[in-house]
Design a protein around this motif. Structure first.
Motif, short mmCIF file in Angstrom:
data_model
loop_
_atom_site.label_atom_id
_atom_site.label_comp_id
_atom_site.label_asym_id
_atom_site.label_seq_id
_atom_site.Cartn_x
_atom_site.Cartn_y
_atom_site.Cartn_z
N ARG A 123 1.03 -1.34 -0.29
CA ARG A 123 -0.11 -0.05 0.42
C ARG A 123 0.68 1.26 0.00
O ARG A 123 1.93 1.16 0.55
CB ARG A 123 -0.78 0.23 1.39
CG ARG A 123 -1.81 -1.32 1.57
CD ARG A 123 -2.47 -1.24 0.58
NE ARG A 123 -3.72 0.17 0.14
CZ ARG A 123 -4.48 0.92 0.89
NH1 ARG A 123 -5.44 -0.73 1.37
NH2 ARG A 123 -5.24 1.61 0.81
N TRP A 128 -3.98 7.76 0.87
CA TRP A 128 -4.84 8.54 1.58
C TRP A 128 -4.69 9.91 2.40
O TRP A 128 -5.61 11.05 2.62
CB TRP A 128 -5.41 7.29 2.65
CG TRP A 128 -4.81 6.91 3.95
CD1 TRP A 128 -3.84 7.01 4.53
CD2 TRP A 128 -3.75 5.54 2.83
NE1 TRP A 128 -3.38 6.83 4.46
CE2 TRP A 128 -3.07 4.97 4.25
CE3 TRP A 128 -4.36 4.96 2.38
CZ2 TRP A 128 -2.26 4.22 4.42
CZ3 TRP A 128 -3.58 3.24 2.59
CH2 TRP A 128 -2.83 3.84 3.41
N ARG A 181 -5.98 4.03 9.22
CA ARG A 181 -6.95 3.31 8.14
C ARG A 181 -6.63 2.05 7.56
O ARG A 181 -7.84 1.25 7.09
CB ARG A 181 -6.23 4.41 6.46
CG ARG A 181 -6.48 4.32 4.92
CD ARG A 181 -7.33 4.94 5.07
NE ARG A 181 -8.31 4.94 3.82
CZ ARG A 181 -8.41 6.02 3.10
NH1 ARG A 181 -8.65 6.83 4.03
NH2 ARG A 181 -9.09 5.62 1.77
N LEU A 182 -5.30 1.67 7.46
CA LEU A 182 -5.09 -0.05 7.88
C LEU A 182 -6.15 -1.11 8.59
O LEU A 182 -6.71 -1.86 8.23
CB LEU A 182 -4.02 -0.79 7.78
CG LEU A 182 -3.41 0.38 6.49
CD1 LEU A 182 -1.32 -0.11 6.96
CD2 LEU A 182 -2.95 -0.22 5.21
N GLU A 184 -9.12 0.00 9.43
CA GLU A 184 -10.62 0.30 9.27
C GLU A 184 -10.70 -0.40 7.93
O GLU A 184 -11.57 -0.90 7.68
CB GLU A 184 -10.99 1.34 8.83
CG GLU A 184 -10.97 2.45 10.31
CD GLU A 184 -11.59 3.94 9.87
OE1 GLU A 184 -11.72 4.38 11.21
OE2 GLU A 184 -11.52 4.20 8.70
N GLU A 185 -9.61 -1.07 6.74
CA GLU A 185 -10.00 -1.00 5.86
C GLU A 185 -9.13 -2.27 5.59
O GLU A 185 -9.87 -3.48 4.37
CB GLU A 185 -9.04 -0.43 4.58
CG GLU A 185 -9.75 1.33 4.34
CD GLU A 185 -9.38 1.92 2.89
OE1 GLU A 185 -8.10 1.56 2.07
OE2 GLU A 185 -9.54 2.37 3.33
N GLU A 186 -8.56 -2.98 5.89
CA GLU A 186 -7.65 -4.40 6.27
C GLU A 186 -8.21 -5.08 7.19
O GLU A 186 -7.46 -6.13 7.60
CB GLU A 186 -6.31 -3.38 5.81
CG GLU A 186 -5.79 -3.20 4.14
CD GLU A 186 -6.25 -4.26 3.01
OE1 GLU A 186 -7.26 -5.61 3.22
OE2 GLU A 186 -6.31 -3.72 2.34
N ASN A 187 -8.48 -4.43 8.61
CA ASN A 187 -8.94 -5.16 9.60
C ASN A 187 -7.19 -5.21 10.28
O ASN A 187 -6.89 -6.46 11.16
CB ASN A 187 -9.36 -6.71 9.43
CG ASN A 187 -9.66 -6.81 11.19
OD1 ASN A 187 -9.95 -6.16 12.20
ND2 ASN A 187 -9.77 -8.63 10.44
#
Length: 425
Positions: A123, A128, A181-182, A184-187
């Motif tokens: 990533r 973001w 962010r990670l 929330e998006e990737e658990n």
């Protein structure tokens, strides 16, 4: 032995938040974790190998690693471990560095293996952070950080006397946003990093917990750091003769890379094998015995150099590095190819000359190998001069095309270790 115990056994755990909680967390399910790499150059160096290897270790244990390249945070600059402000690179430079490092990481951790359910993914936090407005930054993240809390972090506190700009002061918030962010998006529930990242990692945990509390939820998240690697003499790991050892073959040749590891101190080699390789505990124990009983054979160093050169470059690069090493040890330089000669003698004094026959005595003086014609004659008569590995004692010898390797180079050695490279144009 579980992954956390294995890391501790190898000496790879420096600090960890809630050690017992993390052990249970890792045992109960597949965990997504991440490590960040800021693009401060167009290549990573061997100082990055511990976190890179950590990602591979977690992957082998069944967990899902994320390699996060800081295309956004790289525009700001991390104050951790620094006594002065970084010079900010341009956007174009940072983007170029980011692309190079993403490709490099993909090769090292093998992101092409799509057959597994825990493939390493990459990533870029510019995705973001680059879209965030200053209002979003202040309201969404800034409100969760007290000034006193930020000032207490080592990365900031160590810089207060010299001064720190708001730009670098805000770095820990940006890195905290990465973790959020990670999460929330990737658990993603675990961040790993070097020991100098402890303050940034714990700040990320704090941001996630506070943001979840505002929504009436709890978050189970963890941080883990690896120790600062030093050599037995106390110097920082990863440099030789003042130069960084890069993972890019164009910046540090596979031969130089191989030589770095094979020259490891007896006091360091087993520790490095535990840190950087995946050799079994049984083989490590055998190598440790070799170091104790037959250190002159340097069996452990050769094994370390083989493993590292193969994993960062490839089998062909390892074979080439071994061939160059063998040629230099035996003195049979003529067997080397042109590119291998360049690797082997990259840092020795060079002398450029035309492709014409030259008397040996004149060449020794012109190339500053001998200080004068008188000294050159003494060097030749005393058997101190070697051309491409062969001793010459003929004062009237003429260096011509037969002495050129690949019609490009002649290697002259004076004494036991002083090499000189003659380049023909």
């Amino acid at each position: 032995m579980n992954i956390l115990q294995d890391l501790e056994n190898r000496g790879l755990v420096n600090q960890v938040t809630d050690r017992d909680g993390l052990e249970k967390h890792l045992e109960n399910k597949q965990v997504t974790l991440y490590c960040g790499f800021d693009p401060t150059a167009d290549s990573l160096h061997i100082g990055h190998l511990v976190p890179l290897t950590m990602l591979r270790r977690f992957q082998r244990a069944g967990h899902k690693p994320i390699a996060l390249v800081g295309g956004g945070t790289g525009m700001i600059g991390d104050p951790s471990g620094r006594s002065s402000e970084r010079s900010l690179n341009t956007e174009e430079v940072v983007f170029g560095f980011t692309e190079s490092i993403q490709k490099q990481i993909a090769k090292i951790v093998d992101m092409d293996d799509t057959s597994s359910d825990n493939q390493v993914i990459s990533r870029n936090n510019h995705d973001w952070l680059g879209q965030m407005t200053i209002i979003d930054f202040l309201r969404g993240a800034g409100k969760h950080f007290g000034i006193n809390y930020m000032l207490s972090k080592d990365s900031v506190a160590a810089r207060l006397a010299q001064g720190i700009t708001f730009t670098e002061f805000s770095y820990m918030i940006l890195q905290s946003l990465d973790f959020l962010r990670l999460y929330e998006e990737e658990n993603c529930t675990l961040q790993i990093g070097g020991s100098d990242q402890w303050g940034n990692i714990t700040a990320g945990l704090e941001l996630i917990r506070r943001s979840r509390e505002n929504q009436g939820e709890t978050a189970e998240v963890f941080g883990l750091t690896v120790p600062l690697i030093t050599t037995a003499d106390g110097t920082k790991f990863g440099k030789t003769a003042g130069n960084a050892i890069w993972l890019d073959a164009e910046k540090t040749s596979p031969y130089e890379f191989y030589q770095f590891w094979i020259n490891a101190d007896d006091r360091d080699v087993i520790r490095f094998i535990k840190y950087f390789t995946f050799l079994s505990n049984e083989e490590v124990a055998e190598l440790e015995k070799e170091v104790e009983t037959q250190p002159e054979k340097r069996v452990a160093q050769r094994r370390l150099a083989e493993e590292m050169t193969r994993s960062i470059h490839d089998e062909a690069a390892l074979e080439q590095a071994q061939r160059i090493s063998a040629a230099l040890f035996s003195g049979d330089i003529k067997q080397l190819k042109v590119d291998e000669v360049e690797q082997a003698f990259k840092d020795v004094p060079n002398h450029n000359t035309v492709k014409e026959p030259a008397g040996l005595i004149d060449l020794l003086v012109n190339a500053s190998i001998s200080s004068s014609k008188r000294q050159a004659r003494e060097d030749v008569k005393n058997g101190a001069i070697y051309i491409n590995g062969e001793r010459l004692q003929d004062l009237d010898y003429v260096v011509d095309e037969e002495d050129r390797l690949g019609d490009a180079f002649t290697v002259i050695r004076r004494g036991k270790k002083k090499y000189f490279l003659i380049r023909f144009q």
